[in-house]
Each structure stands twice: as structure tokens, then as C-alpha cells.
Design a protein around this motif. Structure first.
Motif, short mmCIF file in Angstrom:
data_model
loop_
_atom_site.label_atom_id
_atom_site.label_comp_id
_atom_site.label_asym_id
_atom_site.label_seq_id
_atom_site.Cartn_x
_atom_site.Cartn_y
_atom_site.Cartn_z
N ARG A 298 -4.23 -4.12 -8.39
CA ARG A 298 -3.04 -4.41 -7.58
C ARG A 298 -2.06 -5.38 -8.22
O ARG A 298 -0.88 -5.14 -8.19
CB ARG A 298 -3.42 -4.91 -6.19
CG ARG A 298 -3.94 -3.79 -5.35
CD ARG A 298 -4.31 -4.25 -3.98
NE ARG A 298 -4.95 -3.14 -3.29
CZ ARG A 298 -5.73 -3.27 -2.24
NH1 ARG A 298 -5.96 -4.45 -1.74
NH2 ARG A 298 -6.26 -2.22 -1.69
N PRO B 18 0.84 -1.20 0.00
CA PRO B 18 0.00 0.00 0.00
C PRO B 18 0.87 1.25 0.00
O PRO B 18 1.99 1.23 0.51
CB PRO B 18 -0.78 -0.10 1.32
CG PRO B 18 -0.64 -1.49 1.77
CD PRO B 18 0.62 -2.02 1.20
N LYS C 16 -6.20 6.11 4.82
CA LYS C 16 -7.04 4.91 4.79
C LYS C 16 -8.50 5.31 4.77
O LYS C 16 -8.89 6.31 5.35
CB LYS C 16 -6.78 4.07 6.05
CG LYS C 16 -5.56 3.21 5.91
CD LYS C 16 -5.88 1.79 6.29
CE LYS C 16 -4.72 0.91 5.88
NZ LYS C 16 -5.03 -0.48 5.82
#
Lengths: 838, 134
Positions: free
Chosen positions: B69, A683, A689
């Protein structure tokens, strides 16, 4: 204050080195030219000049080391390659990270070898050292950094930042501006390989100059064959060291740099392999030439070619010409013209000298017999040269583009679309030939004579290797025809060379070097065959993402997403990602990042609780640790279907100031091969977040709740005096809830807090991004219905994740074992030849 | 025939083979338009295209989708100013967003480019830090 003196010393040293090299070249040339009368005094004169040159080069290196080591950031070189945080052991690596420093490293080895040659070479010192001095003269010109009539010659490592970047606005405001810190060494290069690989490779480069100098000396002094004996150990040593350097680079790429494998046919890798192959060819003809009459002319050509190719590789990697085709060439310093000039001059000088002398070089005159050691050696040499040629033709593509451009054409050629396939389809067959020829060559060399025929020696090993490779094929499941051919050839080579090595060892172990090295080569081929030919990505993800809907064919994605504490099956394993770890000063292991509380200084963190190593407490709660936040370790558990499990810690370098991550793999080595695992995505560090909607709950101490799929127990509520995060004043009370979250492997303790003061209460939420939960203690009522009562605000987000890739590299160990045998075998031969030198 | 002549003929034959194969396998830098034309003839030919990330007026990258991703897509503008969506079967490589120039290797399919390999050209870290400092 700008410290300009030290740079002046360095610059002066380089200029002295340049002048001294010119004087040494002239003196040695005079001493070794036929017409000169007083050769002794010229030699003594030149020798002194070379010593002065050597000492000046050593001085320049020392000065540059001080500039980097003592952080003289007013200098361009220190600013670009050093930084305050650079560990001491990587200073040397920073020294040769840049082009200028690596030229100095190369010259350093020439100086050392030159000093040795002056000591041990009595007869040929002058002609050999004249070549040495000339090359040093040209190399020194690369870092001299002067401009003559607007033509820039060399790039000096001793220039100040303001000289390097005069247009930077800061220098208009303050010409004496000194940067606070340097850019530092690329984190990927902060590695012990960066400390040992370049010196080895440049020592290899430098050693190639020795046989070249001897062969030029031989031509000039009409000593056509006499130079072979003293040059032979150097030639072998050059093969050994340059080869070791190349394989070190390959292992480095494999183990740390994460290029996915040990060899990627990148132009920079190819550029060094080409001269090595030619040098090995030259070694073989030199051995032939020194034992008989044939092979002398080709030896001259091959040795000269290998040195010229070293220069060519220098040109390719340093001129910036590879730009679009390579991942890791040097940045352009504007030296391309100079490098090219150097290349062409040396080549032309040699061709001129060779053609002048060619007709005097003795040849055998006899025709080659088809079944003789000569034919075998020449064939082997031919294969090596063709292998080098094939790599050279494609690697030079950028040069063709540049050449076409100078003639006004636009060629626009790119390298091969699929380099392994392109190079592989030729190199595989060259490898087959090399395996067979290296076996037969050794047999012919040592065992075949008038009485014994090839058939007598080879039949039994041949049948045995067929059986052995048959077994390997059955058990490994190789079905590809070309792979089977390579396997049979390589197994044959191992068997025959083992036989030769064995019988030689019994008579004189020192003679077996060649056979041992050839076993090594064959083993390397087998290792490469399996590890590359059957390398397999096992972390396939067939989930068919929307992104690929445009494509009808099945797309396997080679990466998978792992969420913390969730198990994901891949081929043969079940993977579980457990979290991020960092290294801390004075701590032998890795520290779980969840045990640490971040503070504004990213290089420091506070221990959430006592941190232990092998049950011994190393840090108490509240202690400040010095951590390295740029290097993250990811704990990933692998469980096999039989229940056996192991843990790997692949690494990621966080590139400060840049987007994205640089991954280093973790390896699980076993006899069957390596498991090569690396993190390919994490991430974004500073991304907010998405905490979703707040859920408010009322519970009692002792209750169990579910947060983000985890089971959590409201264990206790307590008043604390000492807290690493909150400093209490006299009339404040700090309450904390002990929330035990059950993990798969361990429990996590969360402490949402409530600070009660005169003016009211503040909640201090516990935020655990790793678990994707934020818990806020909003209210506490000590008189609950039965036990104390709390009100909690709970937010959840996605758990921490990584993108992960796992590759199987079967039987790669055979490659490394083979490498060691080549090194040991060649090393034995080097020792033997140095003893036989006189 | 002499052995050395035989050896010579073999050398020349292999060398010519090498040159021919190189000429055949060296791909060319192309534009998206050329790549698309080529793809209609031979859908499996892989090509190199040089270009830049598509950016808006303020210099922000547009059209990048990293939600999957394990792979991502982006918009790339080639030398002829044609913009095409590129899909890459790997996560975002380091320094991707900073790149000044991209070389992608892969094939064109239905006006989308499927890249096997991406080579980035980035400004040196050094220059950028300098800009940040000033």
C-alpha cells in the motif's frame, strides 16, 4: 441532426481574421515605411483592417463558447473539452483547455491591447501596429485549419468530430452520429485557478509583444531612444502580469495539483520563467537607457530575446517535443513545424533589422566605472540572463535530441535526474548575487552622489543585517554554508531596501515602487530557502516492509496507512482517520458518506436519517440528495502532543473511467509554516471485500458484543413502516434491529432488517464497508428467556483505510508575503510610468 | 583592464560552467542492462529507463504487487525486451495501469530497480472512451 452552420460561422470568422490581419500588416507596414507618401490613408485603411480582425477573433471566441456551452458534441472541441455535467463557471476553463482555445485566448489579449494602442498611441501607431498585426497573422494561421498541397496549416477548433476522427467505425455506419456526452474537463482543472491562471499568463504573453513592437518600431523608424518612454509602462506591466501568472501557476500547483510543491523545475514551468527573467533584465537596462546614455543596445537585444523566448516556450509546450520530460505539456497537434517556422522567422527578421541599424544606435562611449550604478545594473542584468541561460540549456534537452535525430544521430539525452538539486546548485548563487545587487542598485540609484559615499549609507544596515541573520541562524538551526550565505544576502537586501523604500516614501511614495518590489524579491528568496530547503516529510513509516528486503540500506517510506478510527502517531502529531465525505447540492457543508444510502444513479443518494447543518435539519430521512461522487473528502484529525487538535479534509478526485485517484492536498497554515497533507491511496472502489468466515451468535436485546474491535450494543428491535430502502406491501412486516456501534468520536447506528411476508422471511443485512462489518438478522424470537432473542450472522473485513502523506513547509508564508510586495511595488511603478508616458 | 571586459570574461566563464555542468548532469535514457553495468561502477548514479508494463497474452498486467500500500512493485520491460522488477516508494500513481509507456528514474541495485520518479504516458482519455462506446 448535425448542426454544421455554427462551425461554418466560426471557420469563416477565423479566415476573415486571417485575411484582415494580413491586410492590416500590409497597410501598417506601408504607412510606416519611409518611401510611402500617403501614410495617413494607409494608416486609416490598416486600422479598419485591424478592427475587422479584432471583431472576427471575438466572433470566433463567442462561437466556440456557444459550441462548448450548448454541448454541440458533433464538434471535436466540445466532445473533447465539455460535458453535460460541467458546471457553468468552468465553461471558460474548458474553452482554453485545448491548444486552439488557448491560442484564441492569447489572440484575444493582443486584440484588446491593439485596440488600446490604436487609441492612445498617436505618433507610433503604424510601426508598432505593423508588428502587432504580423504576430496576429501568424497566430491566426495556427488555428486556420486549411491544407495547401497536403501541408496542414493550423488546427481549427471548429472541425466536426467526423472530420477529426474519420476512421472511427461508427461513422461508416452513421455519418451523422452525434455523441451523447463529452469527455469533459479534467477534474483537476475544475478549479478556479484554471479560470484565472491561463488568462493572466496569456495577458502576460501578450504584453511582452508591446515592448517588442516598440523596439522594432524604434529600429525601423530610426527613432532609437524615443520609444523607451511610451514603451516603459507596458514593459513594467508585462513584468508584473507575466510574473503574477507564473506565481499563480506555482500556487495552483502547490495548493491543488499536488505536485508536492510550488516549483518542480518541470520544463513547462521553466519555459515561462526563462522569458520572464530576460524581460526583467531588459526592464533594468531600459530604465538605465532612458535615464542616461548607456544600455540602449543591450535593451534592444534583451527585449527581443524575451519575446523570442516566449515564442520558444510556446514551441516547447505545444509541439509535443517535451513528451518524455514533462508531466503537463499540451498534446501534440502536429503544429511543431509551423511553430518552429514562426519562431525562426521572427528571430531572423529581428536580427537582420538590428544588424542593419546597429551602428546608428547611440552608445555612451565612456568606460564603465567599477563603482557606479551602471556597473551594478549591468551586473544584475548579467546575473538574470545567466540564470535564464542555465535553465534554458537544460530545458532544451529534448530539442537537442530532436536536432541530433534529424542528422541521424541518437543522442538519447534525458533531463537531470534530480532537477531541484541540479538547478538549485546554480540558482542559489545567482539568487545571492541578485539579493546583494538589488540592494546596492537601489542605494546607488537614489542615495549615492558626489557627497555621499557607499560606505556612509551601507555600514549600519550591513551590521544590522549580520546581527539579524545571526539570530535567525541560531533559532532556525540552518547549518548549510550555501543556505547561510543566501540568508545573509537576502536579509541584507530586505534591510537595505526597506531603508531605501522608507526614505523614498517620505519624499514621494510613488517613487518607492522599485525598492518595495526588491524587498519582496528578497523575502521570496527567504521563503523559498526555508520552505524548499527545509521541507520535510513527517509521515514517515519505518516499518521495514518485506518488499524492500533486497535493499540493505534503510528505506524510509514517506506514506503511512491509516485505518478508520485508529490513531497512528507521526512526528509531532497523532493522526486519526474518520471517514469519507461528499458535497451535496443545496447543502453548505460536507455530508458523511455513511449517512447516505447509495442508489443505482451514482450522482444521487438517499439520506439514511435526517441530515443537519449547524443544528438545522436540511434533509429528512429518505430524502434524495444530489451528490458529486467524483470528489471525495477524507476527514483526518491531527492531535498535537499538547492535546490541541484540528481537522483537515484532503480531497481526492475519482477519475471516472480511469484507474487510480488524483489527490488534492489540505493545508493547515500557521505562522511557522504550512502542514501539507494529502491522501495518496485508497481502496479500489469496485473491489469485492473479503468478508471472511461467518460467525453466528445468539443474543438478547440489551447485550453488548464486540465486532471488528468495536463495542456494539443491541439496543432495541422495532417494527418500521417507512424505510428508505424497502417498499412494503400491505401484508408485510419489517423488523429492524438497532445496533449501536461505539465509535471514537460518534456512535454508528446499524439496522439489520428482517422482512416478514406471506411466503416467509428475508434478511436484509446491514453492510458497512467503512467499519468492515456485515450484520445479518437471521432470526427473531420475541419470547426469549427474559427479553427478546435474536440470531445474528456476523462477517468482518478490514476497516476502510487511506494511505496518507504529510509534509511540513516551514515559513512558506514569507514567500507569499514577498510575492505580494513584488506585485504592489511593480504595480506602483506601472501606475507612475503610465502617467509619465507622454 | 576595462570593467566591461571584466564583466564579459565573468559572463563567458559562468556560461561555460553552466554548459559543462549541464553536459555532466543530463542523464541518458538507458536500458536495464546499461543501468546495471553503471550501477556496478557507481551505485548511486541515477538513470532514466523507458519501457512498458509487462503484460500477458490477454493484455493483463502481470507481476504487480500492491499489497504494501505505501509502496508497490511491478515488472517493466525495456526496449531490449529485458524485464526487471521495479520498486517504487510511493502508492500507485493515477492511471498507472493504463499507461502505454513509462519513464522511470532511479537506480539499479541487485537486479532490482528502485525508482524515485515515474512518468507515465497514457492514451488520451478521449480515445479510450470512444473505444468503450463502440
Amino acid at each position: 441532426m448535425l448542426r454544421s452552420v455554427i462551425g461554418d460561422i466560426g471557420h469563416l470568422a477565423v479566415i476573415t481574421a486571417f485575411v484582415a490581419a494580413a491586410v492590416a500588416t500590409f497597410g501598417y507596414f506601408k504607412s510606416s515605411s519611409e518611401k510611402s507618401l500617403d501614410t495617413k490613408s494607409w494608416k486609416r485603411f490598416a486600422r479598419i483592417a485591424f478592427y475587422i480582425h479584432g471583431i472576427s477573433i471575438l466572433t470566433a471566441i463567442t462561437v466556440l463558447y456557444i459550441i462548448i456551452g450548448d454541448h454541440y458534441y458533433e464538434y471535436n472541441y466540445a466532445r473533447s473539452h465539455s460535458s453535460d455535467r460541467l458546471p457553468l463557471n468552468y465553461l471558460a476553463a474548458a474553452l482554453w483547455e485545448g491548444q486552439e482555445g488557448s491560442f484564441l485566448l492569447w489572440m484575444f489579449w493582443h486584440v484588446i491591447i491593439g485596440f488600446i494602442l490604436i487609441r492612445i498611441e498617436r505618433k507610433r501607431e503604424a510601426p508598432v501596429m505593423s508588428v502587432f498585426s504580423l504576430v496576429q497573422l501568424i497566430l491566426t494561421s495556427m488555428i486556420i485549419g486549411v491544407a495547401i498541397f497536403d501541408v496542414k496549416i493550423g488546427s481549427s477548433p471548429f472541425i466536426l468530430l467526423r472530420e477529426a476522427m474519420p476512421n472511427m467505425p461508427v461513422f461508416q455506419l452513421n455519418p451523422d452520429y452525434i455523441p451523447e456526452d463529452g469527455a469533459g474537463l479534467n477534474p483537476l482543472l475544475q478549479n478556479y485557478w484554471m479560470v484565472i491562471h491561463p488568462p493572466t499568463l496569456f495577458l502576460g504573453f501578450a504584453l511582452v509583444l508591446v515592448p517588442f513592437s516598440y523596439c522594432v518600431a524604434g529600429l525601423r523608424k530610426k527613432d532609437y531612444k524615443g520609444w523607451l518612454k511610451p514603451a516603459m509602462p507596458w514593459l513594467l506591466l508585462a513584468v508584473l502580469i507575466l510574473g503574477t501568472g507564473i506565481i499563480m501557476g506555482a500556487y495552483w500547483a502547490y495548493e491543488t495539483l499536488n505536485f508536492g510543491g510550488y516549483w518542480n523545475w518541470d520544463p513547462v514551468e521553466n519555459a515561462v520563467l526563462i522569458p520572464w527573467l530576460v524581460l526583467v533584465a531588459g526592464l533594468h537596462t531600459a530604465i538605465l537607457a532612458s535615464s542616461g546614455k548607456s544600455g540602449l543596445r543591450i535593451t534592444y537585444i534583451l527585449i527581443a530575446a524575451s519575446f523570442t523566448l516566449i515564442l520558444y516556450s510556446t514551441f516547447l509546450t505545444r509541439s509535443g517535443i517535451l513528451g518524455d520530460t514533462s508531466v503537463h505539456s499540451f498534446t501534440d497537434l502536429g503544429l511543431s513545424g509551423q511553430l518552429l517556422f514562426f519562431n525562426i522567422i521572427i528571430l531572423l527578421l529581428f536580427i537582420f533589422l538590428y544588424l542593419k541599424r546597429r551602428k546608428h544606435i547611440p552608445v555612451s562611449g565612456k568606460e564603465l566605472k567599477i563603482n557606479s550604478k551602471e556597473t551594478l545594473l549591468f551586473s544584475g542584468t548579467t546575473v538574470l540572463c545567466l540564470a535564464a541561460f542555465q535553465i534554458l540549456v537544460m530545458t532544451s534537452v529534448p530539442v537537442y535530441n530532436a536536432l541530433a535525430e534529424t542528422f541521424g544521430l541518437e543522442l538519447n539525452l534525458a533531463g537531470p535526474s534530480d532537477p531541484p538539486a541540479f538547478y538549485g546548485k546554480f540558482q542559489l548563487w545567482f539568487a545571492v548575487c541578485i539579493a546583494v545587487l538589488s540592494a546596492l542598485g537601489q542605494v546607488y540609484w537614489w542615495k549615492i552622489n558626489k557627497k555621499r559615499k557607499l560606505r556612509d549609507v551601507i555600514t549600519i544596515p550591513f551590521i544590522f543585517s549580520l546581527l539579524l541573520s545571526g539570530l535567525i541562524i541560531i533559532f532556525s538551526g540552518i547549518r548549510d554554508f550555501s543556505y547561510i550565505t543566501l540568508l545573509v544576502a537576502a536579509v541584507f537586501s530586505v534591510v537595505v531596501n526597506t531603508g531605501t523604500a522608507w526614505s523614498l516614501t517620505r519624499s514621494d511614495f510613488k517613487l518607492s515602487g522599485g525598492a518595495v518590489a526588491h524587498i519582496g524579491i528578497a523575502l521570496m528568496l527567504i521563503g523559498i530557502l526555508f520552505s524548499s530547503g527545509y521541507s520535510k516529510v513527517i509521515s514517515l513509516n519505518n516499518s521495514g516492509l518485506a518488499i524492500l528486503e533486497d535493499f540493505t540500506e534503510d528505506q524510509n517510506l514517506e506514506n503511512i496507512v491509516l485505518h478508520r478510527h485508529e490513531s497512528v502517531p507521526i512526528e509531532g502529531y497523532e493522526l486519526t482517520y474518520y471517514g469519507q465525505f461528499v458535497r451535496a447540492k443545496n447543502f453548505p457543508g460536507l455530508v458523511d458518506k455513511t449517512e447516505l444510502i447509495g442508489i443505482p444513479d451514482p450522482y444521487k443518494a438517499v439520506a439514511r436519517r435526517a441530515i443537519t447543518y449547524q443544528k438545522e435539519v436540511r434533509f429528512e430521512a429518505g430524502d434524495t440528495l444530489e451528490i458529486n461522487p467524483e470528489l471525495l473528502y477524507f476527514k483526518v484529525g491531527f492531535t498535537k502532543s499538547n492535546g490541541k487538535s484540528f481537522i483537515l479534509f484532503p480531497k481526492v478526485h475519482m477519475n471516472p473511467g480511469a484507474e487510480g485517484i488524483i489527490a488534492s492536498p489540505a493545508l493547515r497554515m500557521s505562522i511557522k509554516g504550512d502542514l501539507y497533507a494529502h491522501v495518496t491511496g485508497i481502496p479500489k472502489v469496485n473491489e469485492e471485500k473479503n468478508w471472511g468466515e461467518t460467525k453466528t451468535i445468539h443474543r438478547q436485546i440489551g447485550d453488548t458484543i464486540i465486532i471488528n474491535d468495536y463495542i456494539a450494543l443491541l439496543e432495541n428491535i422495532e417494527s418500521v413502516k417507512d424505510d428508505p430502502e424497502v417498499k412494503l406491501t400491505q401484508d408485510e412486516v419489517l423488523l429492524r434491529l438497532v445496533l449501536r456501534v461505539k465509535g471514537k468520536e460518534q456512535d454508528f447506528l446499524l439496522y439489520p432488517k428482517l422482512l416478514l411476508g406471506k411466503e416467509g422471511a428475508w434478511s436484509i443485512p446491514e453492510i458497512r464497508e467503512d467499519l468492515g462489518m456485515k450484520v445479518t438478522l437471521q432470526h427473531f424470537n420475541p419470547q426469549g428467556e427474559e427479553s427478546p432473542h435474536v440470531r445474528l450472522d456476523i462477517n468482518t473485513a478490514e476497516k476502510d483505510w487511506i494511505v496518507f502523506k504529510v509534509i511540513e513547509k516551514p515559513f512558506i508564508n514569507i514567500l507569499w508575503i514577498g510575492t505580494f510586495l513584488v506585485i504592489i511595488g511593480t504595480g506602483t511603478a506601472v501606475v507612475r510610468r503610465f502617467k509619465k508616458r507622454k | 583592464m576595462k570593467t566591461s571586459h571584466l564583466l564579459g570574461i565573468i559572463i563567458i566563464a559562468v556560461a561555460i560552467g553552466v554548459i559543462v555542468a549541464t553536459a555532466g548532469d543530463a542523464s541518458q535514457y538507458m536500458t536495464f542492462e546499461e543501468a546495471a553495468e553503471l550501477a556496478t561502477d557507481d551505485p548511486d548514479t541515477r538513470v532514466h529507463v523507458i519501457g512498458q508494463l509487462k503484460k500477458d497474452a490477454e493484455g493483463h498486467i502481470v507481476g504487480m504487487d500492491v499489497s504494501a500500500r505505501t509502496s508497490f512493485s511491478f515488472l517493466m520491460t525495456d526496449g531490449d525486451n529485458e524485464t526487471v522488477k521495479v520498486i517504487y516508494n510511493e502508492p500507485v500513481p493515477p492511471d498507472f495501469e493504463r499507461s502505454e509507456q513509462l519513464v522511470i528514474n532511479g537506480k539499479m541495485r541487485n537486479n532490482v530497480f528502485l525508482a524515485d520518479k515515474i512518468l507515465l504516458k497514457c492514451p488520451s482519455k478521449y480515445e479510450e472512451e470512444f473505444k468503450a462506446e463502440l
